[in-house]
Design a protein around this motif. Structure first.
Motif, PDB file in Angstrom:
ATOM      1  N   ASP A   1      70.573  30.511  34.341  1.00  0.00           N
ATOM      2  CA  ASP A   1      71.037  30.299  32.964  1.00  0.00           C
ATOM      3  C   ASP A   1      70.024  30.823  31.945  1.00  0.00           C
ATOM      4  O   ASP A   1      70.401  31.311  30.880  1.00  0.00           O
ATOM      5  CB  ASP A   1      71.299  28.819  32.726  1.00  0.00           C
ATOM      6  N   SER A   2      68.765  30.738  32.286  1.00  0.00           N
ATOM      7  CA  SER A   2      67.716  31.113  31.340  1.00  0.00           C
ATOM      8  C   SER A   2      67.671  32.619  31.055  1.00  0.00           C
ATOM      9  O   SER A   2      67.077  33.038  30.058  1.00  0.00           O
ATOM     10  CB  SER A   2      66.353  30.659  31.864  1.00  0.00           C
ATOM     11  N   VAL A   3      68.282  33.421  31.921  1.00  0.00           N
ATOM     12  CA  VAL A   3      68.235  34.874  31.723  1.00  0.00           C
ATOM     13  C   VAL A   3      69.621  35.484  31.530  1.00  0.00           C
ATOM     14  O   VAL A   3      69.727  36.684  31.252  1.00  0.00           O
ATOM     15  CB  VAL A   3      67.528  35.578  32.899  1.00  0.00           C
ATOM     16  N   LYS A   4      70.646  34.687  31.654  1.00  0.00           N
ATOM     17  CA  LYS A   4      72.011  35.197  31.555  1.00  0.00           C
ATOM     18  C   LYS A   4      72.231  35.852  30.198  1.00  0.00           C
ATOM     19  O   LYS A   4      71.868  35.296  29.164  1.00  0.00           O
ATOM     20  CB  LYS A   4      72.997  34.047  31.758  1.00  0.00           C
ATOM     21  N   GLY A   5      72.802  37.042  30.222  1.00  0.00           N
ATOM     22  CA  GLY A   5      73.030  37.784  28.991  1.00  0.00           C
ATOM     23  C   GLY A   5      71.872  38.658  28.564  1.00  0.00           C
ATOM     24  O   GLY A   5      72.018  39.501  27.679  1.00  0.00           O
ATOM     25  N   ARG A   6      70.699  38.457  29.178  1.00  0.00           N
ATOM     26  CA  ARG A   6      69.518  39.262  28.826  1.00  0.00           C
ATOM     27  C   ARG A   6      69.068  40.145  29.985  1.00  0.00           C
ATOM     28  O   ARG A   6      68.538  41.239  29.754  1.00  0.00           O
ATOM     29  CB  ARG A   6      68.358  38.344  28.417  1.00  0.00           C
ATOM     30  N   PHE A   7      69.262  39.679  31.205  1.00  0.00           N
ATOM     31  CA  PHE A   7      68.825  40.415  32.394  1.00  0.00           C
ATOM     32  C   PHE A   7      70.051  40.924  33.148  1.00  0.00           C
ATOM     33  O   PHE A   7      71.094  40.275  33.170  1.00  0.00           O
ATOM     34  CB  PHE A   7      68.022  39.516  33.333  1.00  0.00           C
TER      35      PHE A   7
END
Length: 122
Positions: free
Chosen positions: A61-67
């Protein structure tokens, strides 16, 4: 399976980096591939994974949409494209592989690369 991760570095917040993981050995296209990261004093945590065909991915969840994780079975390589980096993304990033299936826990992966340092300054 031997894994060699590369591409880490020191960047400012908001920047992008692309990590690469070159694999050799067993038939690459049958391996689930994952990226994990570990900060000092913290447990190794799941970042992203991709199945053998590349059609199924999962992200923390912490990287979803960015990685974004992707792979080329022709080149035996998996990438982690990281965008909008934050200081809390600072860690040593590891690629990992497992034959046929793997989930989001480090113990599900049999093969590990040596890690590449990513440092994001504020």
């Amino acid at each position: 399976v031997q894994l060699q991760a590369s591409g880490g570095g020191l960047v400012q917040a908001g920047a992008s980096l692309r990590l690469s993981c070159a694999a050799s050995g067993r038939t690459f296209s049958n391996n689930y591939m994952g990226w994990f990261r570990q900060s000092p004093g913290k447990a190794r945590e799941f970042v992203a994974k991709i199945n053998g065909s590349g059609r199924s991915t999962r992200y923390a969840d912490s990287v979803k949409g960015r990685f974004t994780i992707s792979r080329s079975n022709a080149n035996n390589t998996v990438w982690l494209q990281m965008s909008s980096l934050k200081p809390e993304d600072t860690a040593v990033y590891y690629c990992a592989a497992n034959w046929n299936y793997a989930g989001i826990y480090p113990q599900e992966y049999d093969y590990w690369g040596q890690g590449t340092q990513v440092t994001v300054s504020s």
